[in-house]
Structures are given as structure tokens and as C-alpha cells.
Design an enzyme around this catalytic site. Structure first.
Site, mmCIF file in Angstrom:
data_model
loop_
_atom_site.group_PDB
_atom_site.id
_atom_site.type_symbol
_atom_site.label_atom_id
_atom_site.label_comp_id
_atom_site.label_asym_id
_atom_site.label_seq_id
_atom_site.Cartn_x
_atom_site.Cartn_y
_atom_site.Cartn_z
ATOM 1 N N HIS A 90 -23.692 -29.636 62.690
ATOM 2 C CA HIS A 90 -22.473 -28.609 61.994
ATOM 3 C C HIS A 90 -21.750 -29.422 61.423
ATOM 4 C CE1 HIS A 90 -19.075 -26.353 61.872
ATOM 5 N NE2 HIS A 90 -20.228 -25.668 61.020
ATOM 6 N N LYS A 108 -33.058 -17.721 51.836
ATOM 7 C CA LYS A 108 -33.618 -17.989 53.393
ATOM 8 C C LYS A 108 -34.679 -17.047 53.561
ATOM 9 C CE LYS A 108 -31.838 -18.517 57.636
ATOM 10 N NZ LYS A 108 -32.656 -19.667 58.743
ATOM 11 N N MET A 141 -22.778 -17.811 59.527
ATOM 12 C CA MET A 141 -23.340 -16.435 60.046
ATOM 13 C C MET A 141 -24.313 -16.733 61.238
ATOM 14 S SD MET A 141 -23.421 -14.091 56.901
ATOM 15 C CE MET A 141 -24.574 -15.177 55.619
ATOM 16 N N CYS A 188 -3.431 -30.620 27.283
ATOM 17 C CA CYS A 188 -3.437 -31.573 28.247
ATOM 18 C C CYS A 188 -2.778 -30.589 29.132
ATOM 19 C CB CYS A 188 -2.699 -32.565 27.496
ATOM 20 S SG CYS A 188 -1.171 -31.959 27.119
ATOM 21 N N ARG A 216 3.135 -39.254 28.996
ATOM 22 C CA ARG A 216 4.493 -38.791 28.773
ATOM 23 C C ARG A 216 5.380 -39.707 28.444
ATOM 24 N NH1 ARG A 216 0.954 -35.536 32.798
ATOM 25 N NH2 ARG A 216 1.572 -33.438 32.595
ATOM 26 N N ASP A 225 2.840 -25.522 31.280
ATOM 27 C CA ASP A 225 4.177 -24.795 30.336
ATOM 28 C C ASP A 225 4.097 -23.034 30.450
ATOM 29 O OD1 ASP A 225 6.405 -26.307 31.803
ATOM 30 O OD2 ASP A 225 6.396 -27.648 30.976
ATOM 31 N N ARG A 251 3.728 -38.085 23.562
ATOM 32 C CA ARG A 251 5.181 -37.221 23.505
ATOM 33 C C ARG A 251 6.310 -37.417 23.740
ATOM 34 N NH1 ARG A 251 4.558 -32.744 28.190
ATOM 35 N NH2 ARG A 251 5.720 -33.931 29.384
ATOM 36 N N SER A 268 -1.510 -28.842 20.960
ATOM 37 C CA SER A 268 -2.068 -29.428 22.159
ATOM 38 C C SER A 268 -1.444 -28.323 23.383
ATOM 39 C CB SER A 268 -1.731 -30.447 22.734
ATOM 40 O OG SER A 268 -1.948 -30.470 23.760
ATOM 41 N N THR A 293 -1.246 -25.812 29.326
ATOM 42 C CA THR A 293 -0.867 -24.982 30.086
ATOM 43 C C THR A 293 -0.726 -24.724 31.156
ATOM 44 O OG1 THR A 293 -3.196 -25.523 30.506
ATOM 45 C CG2 THR A 293 -3.324 -24.189 28.891
ATOM 46 N N ARG A 330 -32.185 -13.858 61.687
ATOM 47 C CA ARG A 330 -30.889 -14.951 61.324
ATOM 48 C C ARG A 330 -30.746 -14.266 60.390
ATOM 49 N NH1 ARG A 330 -32.890 -20.326 62.943
ATOM 50 N NH2 ARG A 330 -34.599 -19.930 63.927
ATOM 51 N N ARG A 369 -34.678 -25.027 51.903
ATOM 52 C CA ARG A 369 -33.758 -24.450 50.837
ATOM 53 C C ARG A 369 -33.514 -25.151 50.117
ATOM 54 N NH1 ARG A 369 -29.499 -23.339 55.954
ATOM 55 N NH2 ARG A 369 -29.255 -25.845 56.109
ATOM 56 N N TYR A 378 -11.074 -31.065 21.754
ATOM 57 C CA TYR A 378 -10.882 -31.554 23.373
ATOM 58 C C TYR A 378 -10.506 -31.092 24.218
ATOM 59 C CZ TYR A 378 -6.208 -33.500 22.280
ATOM 60 O OH TYR A 378 -4.957 -33.206 21.570
ATOM 61 N N GLY A 396 -24.983 -22.217 58.910
ATOM 62 C CA GLY A 396 -23.902 -21.926 59.848
ATOM 63 C C GLY A 396 -22.963 -20.663 60.533
HETATM 64 C C1 PEP Z 1 2.173 -28.508 30.236
HETATM 65 O O1 PEP Z 1 2.776 -28.311 30.397
HETATM 66 O O2 PEP Z 1 1.214 -28.298 30.301
HETATM 67 C C2 PEP Z 1 1.971 -30.120 29.756
HETATM 68 C C3 PEP Z 1 0.837 -31.100 29.471
HETATM 69 O O3 PEP Z 1 3.351 -30.924 30.078
HETATM 70 P P1 PEP Z 1 3.930 -31.276 31.366
HETATM 71 O O4 PEP Z 1 2.475 -30.968 32.880
HETATM 72 O O5 PEP Z 1 4.495 -32.938 31.761
HETATM 73 O O6 PEP Z 1 4.957 -30.210 31.489
HETATM 74 MG MG MG Z 2 4.767 -28.874 29.353
#
Ligand code: PEP
Ligand code: MG
Length: 874
Positions: free
Chosen positions: A452, A22, A102, A822, A558, A760, A614, A755, A758, A91, A334, A842, A100
Site C-alpha cells: 500500500h 476493474k 475502498m 505572470c 520583480r 493580485d 517590472r 500581462s 492573476t 470488490r 488496469r 504566453y 486501496g
Molecule cells: C501578480 O499579482 O499576479 C503578480 C505577478 O505580481 P506579484 O505576485 O508580484 O504581486
Molecule cells: Mg501583483
């Protein structure tokens, strides 16, 4: 010595950290010659000092007094001088706009004597009495911390409980109301209301500082990932009055429509009102277009200023203005918050208008906001026959159904239990914010498009219908009536924020249609993107959706999801219950043609694109019935003794299934499962190749720990591929255990791609069960023990480090090794930025997240090249 106060004319756009949004807006407008009432900004550093110590910095007050003298000179008025009083507004204004969240105090610098004199000077004693009434009310609530409802109740009583409007109150009535307010202050705080304007100013500045750490501000920052350490600036500005009769007005307007993005001046105003009346939604304002008839000169001047500001900032502006007796003043500008649809349209239009370039356009749209565009809308056929309960303003697009709740705390509680709720309020106030976060949609009886509720819901991308005036809400009795229908607390309604309609019951929704602008922006994103985007898709239908959203292949299919469909589960159960290899093979033979059929469908859709499949991953007991009745039923269907089913289920039970007999461990003990799946994959590939479809299967082994595990499974896959005469394929491994990341050099020598799973990998690195995380992660995030839920946003420090190690070691063994991700993080913008930086080929995410990932990957590429060019210049 550190300076804590800057006059508006001394600031500029580079000082945003210090002066807040502001403050810099006011400074820039002042510099550009717009009619801005004089004032000054107290820096965020002063706020941080106050937050740390509970005191003003030593030099602050002297700086404030000096700046005040300057404002007095500019305006020709004097603060605290009844002969010619200067009144100010105080203000908040942080680095990032927090609408809104603060506190604000208006008309500060008044007492009884000054009000009386102001009445004489302006020739409008009613106005002066109203200004003081408002000041005491706001100051009492904001600075002295008295419950606002106490003051509201007095107002409501004076107005005959809705029989009259604020503007109907006479001077005498207003003065009497102020008298009662002063009594409330005395009773509640144990002190007299401060009559000394300087004491008022000190108090208000401190209150704004304190509001930085108020609940709604903290909640808002958490939702929007704004750092707590920024602090807020405080703007002290000479008051101008929109409530000095019918030649005065106040309003809020956007330089383009923030809901649709259309290039028209958009907003609303109220004649004879002060700014908070518009935002609070106490009176329903008029559309800005009517100002053209009512005050043509003011309208023309405003339109020119709006266009100038938009051009100056090369972005849509959200402006507040006041007309005092025919004279226009700008109070704020703004960058406008906008719906996702508007963001896309505005970005594309501005490129065509030559205001910004394509790369800027790509950076203008928040990737996660695209979610809004991809959300379902109401099916028009269902709408045609649905009972319309009420019509309000289409305040924030999107549609949602849920149970009616009237109380924000209850909204939070029910949402936590997994209920969809619609928060229904007379009008929302900032203290309702947590309830709005929890609700699927918001419905209010009062307030306009900039109320608001509307502003906050749009910012969150949540459907909102505002100002549905026919709603009669009786929150205490737990019901509302509309169109002669009574809707009780807990009943289901449907809210369409794109049309303003409210329906009884739950209505069918429809998949969204993506317009031309969306595709244009996505093309521009793809031009700069260097990282591939694939989808996690398990069926031909998912695969089609993924292609429509621009997925360049499938990063995770899957296969187990295929087993859950229809009566396939029975064959699967037979396989699990089998006592011998032969029995198991016989059961698998029933599943095989069904799997092959699915793969054929997916390969056809993904013609020419890679498809990562998989092998079986989850613990086997997930497929088995849980209750004794279901077990009995299964035994009957399979023609085996119930005792055998029960005993087998007992044997499969694990204390810790997530770390148990799952992943490639299944295929190691039962190689015939992997073999069947490989036959289904390559049988389908063979058939598609023969049809002329370009097929690129990538077979992926889950939960691999050791090289030997991978080698055994890959051997089966390769043998079956050869049997089907398929040579264009890859066999790779998931990296979802820390050990796999650490031995990635050895895995890279045998696997043709990686791959990262993430989900697990987060579970196993952090030792947090995916299934039980909800019990404590919210507490951790709230208390900053973790910055985010690590299952949504990648833990870069820990899990991310393993990703980097995995990539580096894998590629040391196999230069150019193809690496993707994945897990759920593949669709989270912050995580995508990390993966782009880490050099992944990817990311793969659910089909609906594909556009989000495309845009996030493009933005990450742009900021990386920005960093690189900065590096070159240095
Ligand atoms: C994972 O573990 O990130 C994964 C993609 O496999 P899932 O979620 O099926 O265990
Ligand atoms: Mg997994």
C-alpha cells in the site's frame, strides 16, 4: 428498465462509466479469452442510487441472483451449497482507479458447514479453515465496521507475537481463532455473525457502496480531483485460491517497471497466499523473475498474457493474478500508475516501438507529475559520508528530509504548522492516507514494492522507502532503532526513495539531471504547442535555470527582489527614509549601478529573448526593519537619529498595505524611482547592444488602475530609453485590478502589451487577501464552498471572466496586442489550459514549472484541435 448488473462477458471498454475500471478490465480480459474466473459487475448507477436513498434499487437483488446462477453454471458450483460451494469475492471498482481506497471482501459464502465440506472436497482442511478465518476477519472489519486491530491482536497472540508466520498456524489453531473472531463480532455488534451466504452477499455489496463515501476514498478523490458523483461499481467474482499449498500463488505484476519505465516484466508474488497478503505487506514477497524458475509454464503463460494486454491497451498494465494448484487466473488489469520518470520513458519508448504516436505520447504524461523529475536528489558526496540507518526497497523515487512521526494525525498537524515530516510506520494501511498526504516521505518496516505504501506514494509522487526490515519500531514509546541507533520521535532523518536508503540527519540535495527522453518528449510537446512559455526570474542565475528548462524569455522580473540582496537593502532604506527629492536621488544613485549590473547579466543569458522587467511594486515598509533593536541598528549605520527612523516607519504604516501605497502609486509619487530603474534597464540594454547581445526589454508598470497612471509612468520610461538610444523595447501594463480589465480598451490604446497579474487580480476580484487566505481557504475547499484554492488554480468563472474581458477589450483597441500572464497560475496545468483557450500569447511561471507549463500548453492545444476536428466531423 435500467439494468444494474452485467456479466463479465457482456461488458466492454466503452462501459467504463457504468462498470468502473476493474469491471471493464475483467470484461475486456474475458472477451480476449484470458483465464478470468467468472463473475459479474454491479453498476455505478446502483451505487449512486444507494448513496442517495440508503437502499438498493428495487430490481437489483433479482438481477444479482440471476447473474449468480449464470456464474454457478460456468463454474459448476453452487452458492451456499455445502455439497459443492461457490465462494465469491466482492470488490469495489470506480471509473478511476483508487488503489486501496475502498473495500473488498474475499471468500464470501462461507459458514461452518461449508468450511468443513470445503476442507473435505479440497482434501485440505487447513486451507478451508484459513479461508473462513480470513473471511470472518475481513467481513467483520469491512461490513460490520469492527476495528481491525481487535482481530489482528488475536492473530498476533496466536503467532506468538512475531515468532511464527501465518502459514505456520495449524487447522485447529485457525478454527480456534475463527471462534474468537465470532465472539468479538457478537460482543462488538450485538449480533451473531451472519451464516446465510445470501445475507453475507447483500451486506458486502452495501458495504462496498458505502465505502465510496468513506474518509480515505473522499480524501483520495479530493487529492486527485475525482468527482464525488461518479460512484463505484461492485465486482462479484468466483474465488480462486492462491493459498492451496505450494503449487498455488498470488501476485501483482506490471508489464513494465513502473519506477524506471524499463521494458521488463516487473512485480512480485507469494507462494501459498491470498491477494491481500501481497498488498498488505504482511509477508515480504519475491520478485516475479523467480516465478520463471519456480513455475515455468505459469510464468510463460503470464508473460504472454501481459504482453497481449499491453498491446491491446497500448499502455502499461498493472495486473493481479492467482495460481490455483498450478492453474493461472487473471484477476485484474488496469493502466499502471507510474513514476514521472517512468511515464516519460514509457511514452517515448512506445512511440519508438510503434505502439502510439507522438501526440498520444505528449498526452500520456501528467504535466504536474514532471515536478517529480525536477525534484532534488541526494548529493552523492553527502551520501558517502552519511550514517546509513537502514536499507529498504526503493518504492517511490525522490529524496526528502524531515522529522520522524509515527502517527498520521500528527503528521497532518505538524505539516500544517509548516514542519517537514517523515511518516514512519510498520506498514501503511488505507486509513493512513491523510498522513501520507501530509508527509514529505514515507518509510515502512514491512511490505514490498506493491505494498500500500509503495503504490500510494508513487501515485502521489512522494518519496517512499518500504520494507526496511531492520527497523524496530516502538511507536508507543515514540522511537525506532536501526543499525544500533535509536531515533526518537521528532529527530530528523533523510529518506531516498530512489535507492531505498535511510539516513540519520538532514543530507544535502542536488538539482536533478534531466535525461534524453525528457528532452525528446518536451520537443514533441513544443511541436504542437501554440502558446509561449516564459519564466518569472529575478536574477541571472534564475534566468539561466529558466533557459535550461526551455523558457522562451522572462515574463516577470520583480526588481524589488534585487533590493533585498546583501547590503543593497541599506541604500534602499536610505532612499525610503529620505526627506527630500535630492536625498532620495542620492540614495537611488547607490542602487542604480547594482541594478544595471543585474540587468546586464539577465540580458546576456536571455540573448535574443524578451525580458519583461517590472518597476517597483511592493509597499515600502516591507524594506524597513521591524523590531526596535533593528531600527536602532539601522539608524546607527545610516548615521541618522533613531527617532527619525522610528517616526518614518510609523508614517509608512498602513492598515491595508496590499491595497495601499504600492505598485505604480510609488512611481507616481516618487517619479525619481521609476527614472532610476529605467536608467538601469536602458543603461544595461545599451551596454549589451554594444556587446552584440540581442536585447528586447519589455518594461511593465504594476497595479495600474487608470490610463493617466500608465501614461505618466510610460512617459518617464520612453524618455530615458531615448536618452540611451534604445528603440527596440515595449512599455506595457500589468492587469491586476478589475478596473484595469474593464477599461482595457483605453489601456490598450496606450500600452504596448498586457500581462495579467492573476495573484493580485484574484485578490482584488474575490476580495480575499493573499496574505490571510490560508486561514479559511482550506475549510472552504474541504466543504466545497470553493472548488480549489483560487490562488493556485484560477477561478475561471470570476477572475477568468475578467481575463477574457481584458483580452477582448485590449485587442479591440490594439489588434494583435501581446498578452501574457505572470501570476502563479501560469504554472498550473488547469489554469494554463484556460489561458490557452482564452488566446493568451504566453504564460510565465517559476523556472521549475516551465516544463509543466510547456506540456500543459501542448496538451491544451491538442485537446483544442481534437475538439475542432470533432466539430468538423459533426
Ligand atoms: C501578480 O499579482 O499576479 C503578480 C505577478 O505580481 P506579484 O505576485 O508580484 O504581486
Ligand atoms: Mg501583483
Amino acid at each position: 428498465m435500467t439494468r444494474f448488473v452485467y456479466l463479465f462477458r457482456e461488458g466492454d471498454a466503452t462501459m467504463r462509466d457504468l462498470l468502473g475500471g476493474k469491471g471493464t478490465g475483467l470484461a475486456e480480459m474475458t472477451r480476449a479469452g484470458a483465464p478470468v474466473p467468472p463473475g459479474f459487475t454491479i453498476t455505478t448507477e446502483a451505487c449512486n442510487h444507494y448513496s442517495d436513498t440508503g437502499e438498493f434499487p428495487t430490481s437489483l437483488w433479482d438481477e444479482v441472483l440471476a447473474a449468480l446462477r449464470d456464474v454457478e453454471q460456468d463454474t459448476g458450483k453452487r452458492f451456499g451449497d455445502p455439497a459443492n460451494p461457490l465462494l465469491v469475492s466482492v470488490r469495489s471498482g470506480a471509473r478511476f482507479s483508487m488503489p486501496g481506497m475502498m473495500d473488498t471482501v474475499l471468500n464470501l459464502g462461507m459458514n461452518e458447514e461449508i468450511a468443513a465440506s470445503l476442507g473435505r472436497l479440497t482434501g485440505d482442511p487447513r486451507f478451508a479453515a484459513d479461508a473462513r478465518r480470513r473471511f470472518v476477519q475481513l467481513y467483520g472489519k469491512v461490513v460490520l465496521g469492527i476495528d481491525g486491530a481487535r482481530f489482528e491482536a488475536v492473530m498476533d497472540e496466536a503467532k506468538g507475537h512475531g515468532a511464527r508466520e501465518d502459514t505456520d498456524l495449524t487447522e485447529t489453531e485457525l478454527s480456534a481463532i475463527t471462534g474468537r473472531f465470532l465472539e468479538i463480532v457478537r460482543a462488538e455488534s450485538g449480533h451473531e455473525f451472519p451464516d446465510d451466504p445470501f445475507e453475507q452477499l447483500r451486506g458486502a455489496i452495501a458495504a462496498v457502496f458505502r465505502s465510496w463515501n468513506g474518509r480515505r476514498a473522499v480524501d483520495y478523490r479530493r487529492l486527485n480531483r475525482i468527482s464525488d458523483s461518479l460512484g463505484t461499481a461492485v465486482n462479484v467474482q468466483s474465488m480462486v485460491f492462491g493459498n492451496m499449498g505450494d503449487s498455488s500463488a498470488t501476485g501483482v505484476a506490471f508489464s513494465r517497471d513502473p519506477s524506471t519505465g524499463e521494458n521488463v516484466l516487473y512485480g512480485e508474488y507469494l507462494v501459498n497466499a491470498q491477494g491481500e497478503d501481497v498488498v498488505a505487506g504482511i509477508r515480504t514477497p519475491r520478485p516475479i523473475a523467480e516465478l520463471e524458475q519456480e513455475m515455468p509454464d505459469v510464468y510463460r503463460q503470464f508473460r504472454a498474457i501481459a504482453a497481449g494486454l499491453e498491446h491491446h491497451y497500448a499502455d502499461v498494465q498493472d495486473m493481479e493474478f492467482t495460481v490455483e494448484r498450478g492453474r493461472l487466473f487473471m484477476l485484474q488489469t488496469r493502466t499502471a500508475k507510474r513514476s514521472a520518470a517512468a511515464a516519460v520513458k514509457i511514452a517515448v519508448d512506445m512511440v519508438h516501438e510503434g505502439l502510439i504516436d507522438r501526440e498520444t505520447a505528449v498526452q500520456r504524461v501528467e504535466p504536474s507529475a514532471l515536478d517529480q523529475l525536477l525534484h532534488p536528489t541526494l548529493d552523492p558526496i553527502a551520501v558517502a559520508s552519511a550514517p546509513l540507518l537502514a536499507q529498504g526497497l526503493p518504492a517511490s523515487p525522490g529524496a526528502a528530509s524531515g522529522r520522524v512521526v509515527f502517527d498520521p494525525d500528527e503528521a497532518v498537524a505538524l505539516a500544517a504548522e509548516g514542519e517537514d515530516v517523515i511518516l514512519v510506520r510498520q506498514e501503511t494501511a488505507p486509513e493512513d492516507f491523510h498522513g501520507m498526504v501530509a508527509a514529505r516521505a514515507v518509510l515502512t518496516a514491512r511490505g514490498g514494492m506493491t505494498s500500500h505504501a509503495a503504490v500510494v506514494a508513487r501515485g502521489m509522487g512522494k518519496p517512499c522507502v518500504a520494507g526496511a526490515g531492520s527497523l524496530r519500531i516502538d511507536a508507543a514509546a515514540g522511537r525506532f532503532t536501526a543499525s544500533g541507533v535509536t531515533v526518537a520521535h521528532g529527530d530528523v532523518i533523510t529518506v531516498d526513495g530512489s535507492t531505498g536508503e535511510v539516513f540519520a540527519g538532514r543530507l544535502e540535495t542536488r538539482a536533478p539531471v534531466l535525461g534524453e527522453d525528457f528532452h525528446t518528449l518536451m520537443e514533441w510537446a513544443d511541436e504542437v504547442r501554440r502558446t509561449g512559455v516564459r519564466a518569472n526570474a529575478d536574477t541571472p542565475a534564475d534566468a539561466e535555470m529558466a533557459r535550461r528548462f526551455g523558457a522562451e524569455g522572462i515574463g516577470l522580473c520583480r526588481t524589488e527582489h534585487m533590493f533585498f540582496e546583501g547590503d543593497r537593502i541599506d541604500a534602499m532604506r536610505e532612499m525610503i527614509l529620505a526627506d527630500s527629492v535630492d536625498e532620495r536621488r542620492a540614495a537611488l544613485a547607490k542602487v542604480e549601478p547594482l541594478q544595471r549590473e543585474d540587468f546586464v547579466g539577465i540580458f546576456r543569458v536571455m540573448d535574443g529573448y524578451p525580458v519583461t522587467i517590472r518597476t517597483l511594486d511592493p509597499p515600502l515598509h516591507e524594506f524597513l526593519p521591524r523590531t526596535p533593536e533593528e531600527q536602532l541598528e539601522l539608524a546607527r549605520r545610516l548615521g541618522v537619529p533613531a527617532e527619525r527612523v522610528r517616526a518614518r516607519i510609523e508614517r509608512l504604516r498602513e492598515s491595508n498595505p496590499m491595497l495601499g501605497f504600492r505598485g505604480c502609486r510609488l512611481g507616481i509619487l516618487y517619479p525619481e524611482i521609476t527614472e532610476m530603474q529605467a536608467r538601469a534597464i536602458f543603461g544595461a540594454a545599451r551596454q549589451c547592444l554594444d556587446e552584440g547581445v540581442a536585447v528586447h526589454p519589455e518594461v511593465m508598470i504594476p497595479l495600474v488602475n487608470t490610463v493617466e497612471e500608465f501614461v505618466r509612468q510610460a512617459e518617464i520610461v520612453r524618455r530615458v530609453a531615448a536618452e540611451h538610444g534604445v528603440s527596440d523595447y515595449l512599455v506595457g501594463t500589468m492587469i491586476e485590478l478589475p478596473r484595469a480589465a474593464l477599461v482595457a480598451d483605453r489601456l490598450g490604446a496606450v500600452a504596448e502589451f498586457f500581462s495579467f497579474g492573476t495573484n493580485d487580480l484574484t485578490q482584488t476580484t474575490m476580495g480575499i487577501s493573499r496574505d490571510d487566505a490560508a486561514r479559511f481557504i482550506p475549510f472552504y475547499v474541504e466543504h466545497k464552498i470553493l472548488p480549489e484554492d483560487p490562488f493556485q488554480v484560477l477561478d475561471q468563472e470570476g477572475v477568468g471572466e475578467l481575463v477574457k474581458i481584458g483580452i477582448e477589450r485590449g485587442r479591440s483597441a490594439r489588434p494583435g496586442l501581446k498578452v501574457g500572464v505572470c501570476g502563479e497560475h501560469g504554472g498550473d496545468p488547469a489554469s494554463v489550459a484556460f489561458f490557452v483557450g482564452a488566446g493568451l500569447d504566453y504564460v510565465s511561471c517559476s523556472p521549475f514549472r516551465v516544463p509543466v507549463a510547456r506540456l500543459a500548453a501542448a496538451q491544451a492545444a491538442l485537446s483544442a484541435s481534437g475538439e475542432a476536428s470533432k466539430g468538423l466531423a459533426a
